[in-house]
Design a protein around this motif. Structure first.
Motif, short mmCIF file in Angstrom:
data_model
loop_
_atom_site.label_atom_id
_atom_site.label_comp_id
_atom_site.label_asym_id
_atom_site.label_seq_id
_atom_site.Cartn_x
_atom_site.Cartn_y
_atom_site.Cartn_z
N HIS A 127 0.84 -1.20 0.00
CA HIS A 127 0.00 0.00 0.00
C HIS A 127 0.88 1.25 0.00
O HIS A 127 0.64 2.19 -0.78
CB HIS A 127 -0.93 0.01 1.21
CG HIS A 127 -1.80 1.21 1.28
ND1 HIS A 127 -1.44 2.32 1.99
CD2 HIS A 127 -3.00 1.48 0.70
CE1 HIS A 127 -2.38 3.25 1.86
NE2 HIS A 127 -3.33 2.75 1.09
N TYR A 128 1.86 1.29 0.83
CA TYR A 128 2.76 2.44 0.92
C TYR A 128 3.46 2.68 -0.42
O TYR A 128 3.52 3.81 -0.91
CB TYR A 128 3.81 2.22 2.01
CG TYR A 128 4.81 3.33 2.13
CD1 TYR A 128 4.57 4.41 2.97
CD2 TYR A 128 5.99 3.33 1.40
CE1 TYR A 128 5.49 5.46 3.07
CE2 TYR A 128 6.90 4.37 1.47
CZ TYR A 128 6.64 5.43 2.32
OH TYR A 128 7.55 6.46 2.41
N ASP A 129 3.98 1.59 -1.01
CA ASP A 129 4.70 1.72 -2.29
C ASP A 129 3.76 2.19 -3.40
O ASP A 129 4.15 2.99 -4.25
CB ASP A 129 5.34 0.38 -2.68
CG ASP A 129 6.49 0.01 -1.75
OD1 ASP A 129 6.98 0.89 -0.99
OD2 ASP A 129 6.90 -1.17 -1.79
N ALA A 130 2.50 1.72 -3.40
CA ALA A 130 1.54 2.13 -4.43
C ALA A 130 1.20 3.62 -4.29
O ALA A 130 1.11 4.34 -5.28
CB ALA A 130 0.28 1.28 -4.33
N VAL A 131 1.03 4.08 -3.06
CA VAL A 131 0.68 5.48 -2.81
C VAL A 131 1.86 6.42 -3.08
O VAL A 131 1.69 7.53 -3.56
CB VAL A 131 0.17 5.66 -1.35
CG1 VAL A 131 0.05 7.11 -0.97
CG2 VAL A 131 -1.14 4.93 -1.16
N ASN A 132 3.07 5.93 -2.80
CA ASN A 132 4.25 6.79 -2.91
C ASN A 132 5.07 6.52 -4.16
O ASN A 132 6.23 6.95 -4.23
CB ASN A 132 5.11 6.62 -1.66
CG ASN A 132 4.41 7.16 -0.44
OD1 ASN A 132 4.18 8.35 -0.34
ND2 ASN A 132 4.00 6.27 0.45
N ALA A 133 4.50 5.84 -5.14
CA ALA A 133 5.25 5.54 -6.39
C ALA A 133 5.36 6.77 -7.28
O ALA A 133 4.60 7.65 -7.30
CB ALA A 133 4.59 4.40 -7.15
#
Length: 133
Positions: A127-133
C-alpha cells in the motif's frame, strides 16, 4: 573541583544507562541485539547446544564470516558460551548462558510476532509503495 549534590550524582547515574544518549553502553548492546543474525542464532540455540555446522545449516543465508562474527560478539557479551572438544576434527559447540536464556522470552516473542504479522506488514508495504510511487 566542585562537589556534586546527591541529586546530581543520581541524575548522572540515571543518564549513564539511558539508550537515548549516544555514549550509553546499553545502546551498543541494543545495536547487537537488533541484528537479524543475533535473533536467529539465539533462537536456534534455544533448544540446547549446537555445533557450528548445525547453526550454519539451520540459519539459511548466513555467511561463515557473519556467523563467526555473530557468535564471537554473543560470546563476548556473555550470552553464549563456546566449548571446544579435542578430537579429530575439533568439535566446537555453542550454547546459551543463563544470561542468554534470560533474554529468550523477548527474542522468541519478537521472532514469533514477525512470523505472525509478516502478511500484514507486506500488505502495508505494498500500500505504501503504491501510494508513494
Amino acid at each position: 573541583m566542585a562537589t556534586k549534590t546527591a541529586a546530581e550524582r543520581r541524575e548522572e547515574a540515571r543518564q549513564a544507562f539511558d539508550a537515548y544518549f549516544s555514549q550509553c553502553p546499553s545502546r551498543r548492546l541494543l545495536d547487537r541485539l537488533s541484528d537479524k543474525w543475533v535473533t536467529l542464532v539465539l533462537t536456534a540455540l534455544e533448544a540446547g547446544p549446537r555445533r557450528y555446522s548445525d547453526l550454519a545449516r539451520r540459519i539459511a543465508g548466513v555467511s561463515q564470516k557473519m556467523l563467526t562474527q555473530t557468535l564471537r560478539g554473543l560470546e563476548r557479551d556473555g550470552l553464549v558460551t563456546r566449548t571446544l572438544t579435542p578430537s579429530v576434527p575439533v568439535r566446537v559447540d555453542y550454547e546459551l548462558t543463563p544470561l542468554g536464556e534470560s533474554l529468550m522470552p523477548l527474542v522468541a516473542a519478537i521472532k514469533g510476532w514477525a512470523e505472525a504479522h509478516i502478511e500484514d506488514v507486506e500488505r502495508a508495504r505494498g500500500h505504501y509503495d503504491a501510494v508513494n510511487a
